[in-house]
Design an enzyme around this catalytic site. Structure first.
Site, PDB file in Angstrom:
ATOM      1  N   LYS A  22       0.913  -1.141   0.074  1.00 53.20           N
ATOM      2  CA  LYS A  22      -0.011  -0.035   0.038  1.00 53.20           C
ATOM      3  C   LYS A  22       0.826   1.108  -0.006  1.00 53.20           C
ATOM      4  O   LYS A  22       0.599   2.063  -0.743  1.00 53.20           O
ATOM      5  CB  LYS A  22      -0.966   0.136   1.323  1.00 53.20           C
ATOM      6  CG  LYS A  22      -1.822   1.052   1.343  1.00 53.20           C
ATOM      7  CD  LYS A  22      -2.430   1.538   2.623  1.00 53.20           C
ATOM      8  CE  LYS A  22      -1.148   1.822   3.798  1.00 53.20           C
ATOM      9  NZ  LYS A  22      -1.644   3.046   4.406  1.00 53.20           N
ATOM     10  N   ASN A  23       1.833   1.335   0.907  1.00 57.29           N
ATOM     11  CA  ASN A  23       2.837   2.608   0.926  1.00 57.29           C
ATOM     12  C   ASN A  23       3.706   2.567  -0.222  1.00 57.29           C
ATOM     13  O   ASN A  23       4.227   3.744  -0.333  1.00 57.29           O
ATOM     14  CB  ASN A  23       3.605   2.095   2.204  1.00 57.29           C
ATOM     15  CG  ASN A  23       2.907   2.485   3.430  1.00 57.29           C
ATOM     16  OD1 ASN A  23       1.754   3.001   3.370  1.00 57.29           O
ATOM     17  ND2 ASN A  23       3.344   2.169   4.633  1.00 57.29           N
ATOM     18  N   ARG A 126       3.293  14.377  12.789  1.00 55.60           N
ATOM     19  CA  ARG A 126       3.717  14.233  11.213  1.00 55.60           C
ATOM     20  C   ARG A 126       3.782  15.519  10.484  1.00 55.60           C
ATOM     21  O   ARG A 126       2.992  15.473   9.439  1.00 55.60           O
ATOM     22  CB  ARG A 126       3.189  13.127  10.636  1.00 55.60           C
ATOM     23  CG  ARG A 126       3.453  11.781  11.342  1.00 55.60           C
ATOM     24  CD  ARG A 126       3.104  10.534  10.724  1.00 55.60           C
ATOM     25  NE  ARG A 126       1.532  10.556  10.772  1.00 55.60           N
ATOM     26  CZ  ARG A 126       0.715   9.573  10.252  1.00 55.60           C
ATOM     27  NH1 ARG A 126       1.604   8.666   9.453  1.00 55.60           N
ATOM     28  NH2 ARG A 126      -0.571   9.465  10.259  1.00 55.60           N
TER      29      ARG A 126
END
Length: 420
Positions: A22-23, A126
């Site tokens: 997915k990443n 983040r």
């Protein structure tokens, strides 16, 4: 899914296919914005985050066609001949933080991008400061207003630059690399992320016509091009899913083969599993993971950027250590708020004490099923793993997080022999 019910205590056995990462797939989807030609991505996992990104690209004017695979994954064809909009709205971006990777490609190709500040899992702040500073060094004018990032390229387009990231940032590296692929001149990225997903994106960009050196290292050199072309690219296997199912086999005392993946992708995780008493063996199709004799041993772990132990495997490793002999210490160095699964594991009988960024886990003889609540993607799956090992019934609520990152989780576990 709304919740998962697990009756634990069954050793997992069998063969399970590992999906595409997915990443890796998310920035690859965004890379379609860099070219008029079609980009065909194979082995893309069928998960909610991918659907969200495909929906966002569709809103921007990218043609999206999806064909399902025979076993797992899907093939997605993207055609960005005409980008009709440069705004990535809040309603779409808030669902998934990785949507911010459309910023670099949009401003590089269209000269203007307006992207909502992102959302995602509540595991830490983040910030995207590093993304914005990198784009500014490439010549973009950056403005923050009304919850949006607005970036404008100068009249002649972005210009190559020498960029040093103050700290390792995966999506920041990806955003800068995609923007630099269409910038004039040379761009050098120092302290770049070395994750396999970053290398996968770079390899795809090379197929599209970009000139990139230093792939897989912390210094990436990009020679900008006037335009890129379409190509076909197969997404690499998901190393986090690989590690997750390896832990599933270990925590239940099972014997499984994970196919379509490789032990090289999970070296740091494999080192921890072997040290804890798990057998990992490369096979012709993937990896055999087995633990049929003896109790696990506690192993100390510290999360770090690649090639260190991945933060996305921290919660799964903690679940494993709860039933290991002796004590283990897990230290989280990447995100500041990634121990939200600890109270839920303790509800199942785990003995865990958190001190700042470290958790001390003293192994117990066994876990007990209990109702628990998921808080983020990887925390969700750590509770699934604990439930697989626990005596009795575990009910995991708020598991919509799982649908974001794990393809057909319940079906794959059932194929292992789990009662899910």
């Amino acid at each position: 899914m709304d919740r998962i019910l697990i009756r634990g205590g069954r050793p997992l056995r069998g063969r399970i296919p590992i999906s595409g990462a997915k990443n890796a797939a998310l920035p690859l989807l965004a890379a379609s914005l860099l070219s008029e030609g079609p980009l065909v991505l194979e082995n893309v996992p069928d998960v909610v985050d991918i659907a969200s990104m495909a929906g966002l690209l569709g809103e921007l004017g990218v043609g999206v066609s999806i064909a399902n695979g025979e076993e797992v994954g899907q093939t997605i064809t993207l055609a960005a001949r005409d980008v009709k909009d440069i705004t990535a709205p809040y309603d779409l971006v808030r669902k998934m933080r990785a949507s911010v990777v459309v910023l670099g490609p949009l401003v590089a190709r269209c000269g203007h991008a307006r992207v909502s500040l992102p959302g995602g899992c509540a595991i830490g702040t983040r910030p995207i400061d590093f993304h914005l500073k990198a784009l500014a060094q490439l010549g973009a004018e950056i403005e923050l207003a009304g919850g949006y990032v607005e970036a404008r390229a100068p009249a002649g387009g972005l210009v190559g630059a020498d960029i040093t990231f103050p700290a390792v940032t995966v999506t920041g590296t990806e955003n800068a690399m995609m923007a630099a692929a269409l910038a004039r001149g040379e761009t050098v990225l120092h302290n770049a992320a070395r994750e396999p997903e970053v290398a996968d994106l770079a390899n795809c960009l090379v197929k599209m016509g970009a000139e990139i050196e230093g792939i897989g290292t912390d210094t990436i050199r990009i020679q900008g091009r006037d335009r890129l072309s379409g190509t076909t690219h197969r997404v690499l296997p998901d190393r986090i899913e690989t590690g997750t199912y390896a832990v599933a086999a270990a925590i239940t005392g099972g014997d499984v083969e994970l196919t379509g993946t490789s032990i090289e992708l999970i070296k740091s995780v494999a080192d921890v599993l072997v040290a804890s008493g798990v057998e990992l063996t490369p096979t012709a199709n993937g990896i055999r993971v087995a633990r049929e004799n003896g109790r696990l041993a506690g192993v100390d772990i510290m999360t770090e950027p690649f090639p260190g132990f991945p933060t996305d495997m921290q919660a799964q490793a903690m679940a494993l250590m709860t039933v290991a002999g002796g004590a283990a210490m897990i230290t989280e160095t990447v995100f500041e708020n990634r121990c939200m699964h600890v109270p839920e594991l303790c509800r199942m009988g785990a003995n865990i004490n958190v001190h700042g960024a470290s958790a001390i886990i003293r192994g117990v003889a066994g876990l007990s099923g209990a109702p628990v609540m998921a808080t983020d993607l990887r925390a969700s799956v750590s509770l699934v793993l604990a439930g697989l090992a626990a005596e009795g019934e575990t009910e995991i609520n708020r598991v919509y997080h799982l649908d974001r990152g794990y393809e057909r989780l319940e079906a794959k576990l059932a194929a292992f022999g789990a009662d899910v």
